[in-house]
Motif scaffolding. Structure first.
Motif, PDB file in Angstrom:
ATOM      1  N   LYS A 141       3.396 -29.444 -69.742  1.00  0.00           N
ATOM      2  CA  LYS A 141       2.522 -28.273 -69.864  1.00  0.00           C
ATOM      3  C   LYS A 141       1.437 -28.507 -70.912  1.00  0.00           C
ATOM      4  O   LYS A 141       0.287 -28.083 -70.736  1.00  0.00           O
ATOM      5  N   LYS A 142       1.789 -29.188 -72.001  1.00  0.00           N
ATOM      6  CA  LYS A 142       0.801 -29.481 -73.029  1.00  0.00           C
ATOM      7  C   LYS A 142      -0.308 -30.366 -72.483  1.00  0.00           C
ATOM      8  O   LYS A 142      -1.496 -30.152 -72.768  1.00  0.00           O
ATOM      9  N   ARG A 143       0.052 -31.373 -71.696  1.00  0.00           N
ATOM     10  CA  ARG A 143      -0.963 -32.238 -71.096  1.00  0.00           C
ATOM     11  C   ARG A 143      -1.854 -31.455 -70.139  1.00  0.00           C
ATOM     12  O   ARG A 143      -3.071 -31.678 -70.073  1.00  0.00           O
ATOM     13  N   GLU A 144      -1.246 -30.531 -69.397  1.00  0.00           N
ATOM     14  CA  GLU A 144      -2.035 -29.715 -68.470  1.00  0.00           C
ATOM     15  C   GLU A 144      -3.021 -28.835 -69.216  1.00  0.00           C
ATOM     16  O   GLU A 144      -4.200 -28.730 -68.831  1.00  0.00           O
ATOM     17  N   LEU A 145      -2.572 -28.192 -70.302  1.00  0.00           N
ATOM     18  CA  LEU A 145      -3.455 -27.320 -71.067  1.00  0.00           C
ATOM     19  C   LEU A 145      -4.586 -28.112 -71.709  1.00  0.00           C
ATOM     20  O   LEU A 145      -5.725 -27.636 -71.774  1.00  0.00           O
ATOM     21  N   ASN A 146      -4.275 -29.311 -72.172  1.00  0.00           N
ATOM     22  CA  ASN A 146      -5.328 -30.158 -72.750  1.00  0.00           C
ATOM     23  C   ASN A 146      -6.355 -30.538 -71.698  1.00  0.00           C
ATOM     24  O   ASN A 146      -7.566 -30.574 -71.973  1.00  0.00           O
ATOM     25  N   SER A 147      -5.886 -30.828 -70.486  1.00  0.00           N
ATOM     26  CA  SER A 147      -6.826 -31.182 -69.418  1.00  0.00           C
ATOM     27  C   SER A 147      -7.692 -29.999 -69.007  1.00  0.00           C
ATOM     28  O   SER A 147      -8.815 -30.178 -68.538  1.00  0.00           O
ATOM     29  N   GLY A 149      -8.786 -27.845 -71.114  1.00  0.00           N
ATOM     30  CA  GLY A 149      -9.673 -27.532 -72.232  1.00  0.00           C
ATOM     31  C   GLY A 149      -9.243 -26.363 -73.089  1.00  0.00           C
ATOM     32  O   GLY A 149     -10.097 -25.654 -73.646  1.00  0.00           O
ATOM     33  N   LYS A 150      -7.943 -26.121 -73.206  1.00  0.00           N
ATOM     34  CA  LYS A 150      -7.488 -25.020 -74.046  1.00  0.00           C
ATOM     35  C   LYS A 150      -7.861 -25.267 -75.499  1.00  0.00           C
ATOM     36  O   LYS A 150      -7.664 -26.366 -76.027  1.00  0.00           O
ATOM     37  N   PRO A 151      -8.421 -24.260 -76.181  1.00  0.00           N
ATOM     38  CA  PRO A 151      -8.825 -24.449 -77.587  1.00  0.00           C
ATOM     39  C   PRO A 151      -7.643 -24.786 -78.486  1.00  0.00           C
ATOM     40  O   PRO A 151      -6.506 -24.371 -78.236  1.00  0.00           O
ATOM     41  N   LYS A 152      -7.932 -25.542 -79.513  1.00  0.00           N
ATOM     42  CA  LYS A 152      -6.900 -25.889 -80.480  1.00  0.00           C
ATOM     43  C   LYS A 152      -6.564 -24.675 -81.333  1.00  0.00           C
ATOM     44  O   LYS A 152      -7.422 -23.860 -81.649  1.00  0.00           O
ATOM     45  N   ARG A 153      -5.308 -24.574 -81.713  1.00  0.00           N
ATOM     46  CA  ARG A 153      -4.850 -23.441 -82.515  1.00  0.00           C
ATOM     47  C   ARG A 153      -5.539 -23.425 -83.880  1.00  0.00           C
ATOM     48  O   ARG A 153      -5.965 -24.457 -84.383  1.00  0.00           O
ATOM     49  N   ALA A 154      -5.591 -22.236 -84.432  1.00  0.00           N
ATOM     50  CA  ALA A 154      -6.185 -22.093 -85.764  1.00  0.00           C
ATOM     51  C   ALA A 154      -5.300 -22.767 -86.804  1.00  0.00           C
ATOM     52  O   ALA A 154      -4.074 -22.717 -86.726  1.00  0.00           O
ATOM     53  N   ARG A 155      -5.925 -23.394 -87.765  1.00  0.00           N
ATOM     54  CA  ARG A 155      -5.186 -24.093 -88.816  1.00  0.00           C
ATOM     55  C   ARG A 155      -4.871 -23.153 -89.967  1.00  0.00           C
ATOM     56  O   ARG A 155      -5.629 -22.222 -90.259  1.00  0.00           O
ATOM     57  N   SER A 156      -3.763 -23.420 -90.620  1.00  0.00           N
ATOM     58  CA  SER A 156      -3.400 -22.661 -91.814  1.00  0.00           C
ATOM     59  C   SER A 156      -4.169 -23.213 -93.007  1.00  0.00           C
ATOM     60  O   SER A 156      -4.819 -24.263 -92.927  1.00  0.00           O
ATOM     61  N   ALA A 157      -4.098 -22.496 -94.113  1.00  0.00           N
ATOM     62  CA  ALA A 157      -4.793 -22.940 -95.321  1.00  0.00           C
ATOM     63  C   ALA A 157      -4.280 -24.302 -95.773  1.00  0.00           C
ATOM     64  O   ALA A 157      -5.058 -25.177 -96.177  1.00  0.00           O
ATOM     65  N   PHE A 158      -2.978 -24.511 -95.690  1.00  0.00           N
ATOM     66  CA  PHE A 158      -2.420 -25.803 -96.093  1.00  0.00           C
ATOM     67  C   PHE A 158      -2.864 -26.910 -95.156  1.00  0.00           C
ATOM     68  O   PHE A 158      -3.115 -28.035 -95.584  1.00  0.00           O
ATOM     69  N   ASN A 159      -2.944 -26.614 -93.849  1.00  0.00           N
ATOM     70  CA  ASN A 159      -3.394 -27.629 -92.897  1.00  0.00           C
ATOM     71  C   ASN A 159      -4.834 -28.051 -93.175  1.00  0.00           C
ATOM     72  O   ASN A 159      -5.187 -29.220 -93.019  1.00  0.00           O
ATOM     73  N   ARG A 206     -12.748 -18.423 -85.032  1.00  0.00           N
ATOM     74  CA  ARG A 206     -13.160 -19.405 -84.031  1.00  0.00           C
ATOM     75  C   ARG A 206     -12.171 -19.478 -82.887  1.00  0.00           C
ATOM     76  O   ARG A 206     -12.541 -19.453 -81.705  1.00  0.00           O
ATOM     77  N   TYR A 207     -10.873 -19.535 -83.210  1.00  0.00           N
ATOM     78  CA  TYR A 207      -9.830 -19.642 -82.193  1.00  0.00           C
ATOM     79  C   TYR A 207      -9.797 -18.394 -81.312  1.00  0.00           C
ATOM     80  O   TYR A 207      -9.658 -18.492 -80.084  1.00  0.00           O
ATOM     81  N   LYS A 208      -9.929 -17.235 -81.915  1.00  0.00           N
ATOM     82  CA  LYS A 208      -9.901 -15.988 -81.156  1.00  0.00           C
ATOM     83  C   LYS A 208     -11.047 -15.923 -80.152  1.00  0.00           C
ATOM     84  O   LYS A 208     -10.853 -15.567 -78.988  1.00  0.00           O
ATOM     85  N   ASN A 209     -12.251 -16.290 -80.590  1.00  0.00           N
ATOM     86  CA  ASN A 209     -13.409 -16.247 -79.702  1.00  0.00           C
ATOM     87  C   ASN A 209     -13.296 -17.274 -78.583  1.00  0.00           C
ATOM     88  O   ASN A 209     -13.585 -16.985 -77.411  1.00  0.00           O
ATOM     89  N   GLU A 210     -12.866 -18.492 -78.930  1.00  0.00           N
ATOM     90  CA  GLU A 210     -12.742 -19.531 -77.914  1.00  0.00           C
ATOM     91  C   GLU A 210     -11.638 -19.206 -76.908  1.00  0.00           C
ATOM     92  O   GLU A 210     -11.788 -19.478 -75.712  1.00  0.00           O
ATOM     93  N   MET A 211     -10.540 -18.627 -77.382  1.00  0.00           N
ATOM     94  CA  MET A 211      -9.454 -18.266 -76.478  1.00  0.00           C
ATOM     95  C   MET A 211      -9.875 -17.161 -75.524  1.00  0.00           C
ATOM     96  O   MET A 211      -9.476 -17.146 -74.354  1.00  0.00           O
ATOM     97  N   LYS A 212     -10.684 -16.225 -76.002  1.00  0.00           N
ATOM     98  CA  LYS A 212     -11.151 -15.147 -75.136  1.00  0.00           C
ATOM     99  C   LYS A 212     -11.979 -15.704 -73.982  1.00  0.00           C
ATOM    100  O   LYS A 212     -11.788 -15.340 -72.819  1.00  0.00           O
ATOM    101  N   VAL A 213     -12.884 -16.618 -74.294  1.00  0.00           N
ATOM    102  CA  VAL A 213     -13.718 -17.231 -73.257  1.00  0.00           C
ATOM    103  C   VAL A 213     -12.858 -18.078 -72.324  1.00  0.00           C
ATOM    104  O   VAL A 213     -13.024 -18.046 -71.090  1.00  0.00           O
ATOM    105  N   TRP A 214     -11.911 -18.824 -72.881  1.00  0.00           N
ATOM    106  CA  TRP A 214     -11.079 -19.707 -72.075  1.00  0.00           C
ATOM    107  C   TRP A 214     -10.178 -18.920 -71.126  1.00  0.00           C
ATOM    108  O   TRP A 214     -10.033 -19.273 -69.957  1.00  0.00           O
ATOM    109  N   GLU A 215      -9.582 -17.840 -71.608  1.00  0.00           N
ATOM    110  CA  GLU A 215      -8.704 -17.040 -70.767  1.00  0.00           C
ATOM    111  C   GLU A 215      -9.478 -16.320 -69.667  1.00  0.00           C
ATOM    112  O   GLU A 215      -8.965 -16.145 -68.556  1.00  0.00           O
ATOM    113  N   GLU A 216     -10.701 -15.908 -69.958  1.00  0.00           N
ATOM    114  CA  GLU A 216     -11.537 -15.324 -68.905  1.00  0.00           C
ATOM    115  C   GLU A 216     -11.822 -16.364 -67.825  1.00  0.00           C
ATOM    116  O   GLU A 216     -11.807 -16.053 -66.624  1.00  0.00           O
TER     117      GLU A 216
END
Length: 276
Positions: A141-147, A149-159, A206-216
């Motif tokens: 499923k991860k490979r499928e989502l990458n293909s 173009g699913k946006p990358k998750r938001a990073r934490s402050a430590f990341n 950034r993640y929220k906006n990209e996910m909205k466009v991607w899910e549409e």
């Protein structure tokens, strides 16, 4: 193309297969029989059956190696794969028959192995198989989502901090570097961490906006199964929410009976009680 790691496993399986091959396959596979005699079975679960292609690889590998002693094993396997593609159905038939025989051997050995297991062992094997399947499905499923173009998750402050300082972190391996970065992060003042906290907040936007466009886009493609459930509820139950609100407001509107009861004079109520 078959993985190279399967060659040694396949050789053991084919050793038990050659002895029961049909007459047409024995003639073709007899050249590798001596090399297979040194493999023995184990007390563990039976090895999986060989494919027709692996049977061909085991036969051809020593021949091609002898003809090309200076060629790398990867190139040898590639050459054998090319030869396999050029074989006619009649030329492939002995190896396919050997594969079918090995599959039957595997079925019998597997039944015998499973009959010797205790209930606890069978349950442990089933659980391990379930975990491997879940891991495989998650990876697929991860490979499928990458293909897709699913946006990358938001990073934490430590990341964010780790990505910025990973190269200069102390340690000879990844684990040591991570431990060093975690210690450095704990030693930072709150004001120093605030910079990375703000960067993490920006990344959430950034993640929220990209996910909205991607899910549409996924909805347009008919892949509603990839849209987050909360997003489905937010869009799919909007009308129901409005209807429920209207219903609540409607219930709050006083009826004629309620108005009459509320406006009834106290004296009349007392009279009615006395008459009863």
């Amino acid at each position: 193309m078959a993985p190279l790691s399967l060659l040694s496993i396949g050789a053991s399986l084919l050793g038990r297969t050659v002895g029961v091959c049909s007459s047409s396959s024995v003639l073709r596979c007899s050249c590798i029989a001596p090399a297979l005699q040194r493999f023995s079975t184990t007390a563990g679960p039976p090895r999986r059956p060989l494919s027709a292609y692996l049977c061909y690889v085991i036969e051809q590998q020593p021949i091609v190696l002898k003809q090309n002693p200076d060629v790398k094993i990867v190139d040898i396997t590639r050459k054998i794969a090319q030869q396999w593609k050029t074989l006619t159905p009649d030329q492939k038939r002995p190896f396919e028959e050997a594969s079918l025989t090995d599959r039957e051997r595997y079925r019998v050995d597997l039944q015998k192995y499973q009959s010797q297991l205790t209930p606890a062992q069978a349950a442990a094997i089933a659980e391990e198989k379930r975990r491997r399947m879940e891991k495989r499905n998650a990876s697929r499923k991860k490979r499928e989502l990458n293909s897709l173009g699913k946006p990358k998750r938001a990073r934490s402050a430590f990341n964010v901090f780790m990505a910025e300082h990973f190269q200069e972190a102390k340690g000879s391996n990844v684990q040591a570097k991570l431990k060093s970065l975690m210690d450095d992060w704990k030693d930072l003042y709150v004001s120093q961490k605030q910079v990375y906290v703000q960067l993490a907040e920006d990344d959430k936007v950034r993640y929220k906006n990209e996910m909205k466009v991607w899910e549409e886009h996924m909805t347009e493609l008919g892949r509603e199964d990839l849209v987050r459930q909360k997003e489905k509820k937010a869009t799919g139950t909007k009308g129901d929410k409005n209807n429920s609100t209207v219903k609540v407001l409607k219930d709050k509107v006083p009826t004629k009976e309620k108005v009459a009861k509320k406006t009834q004079p106290p004296a009349k109520k007392a009279l009615e009680i006395t008459e009863m």
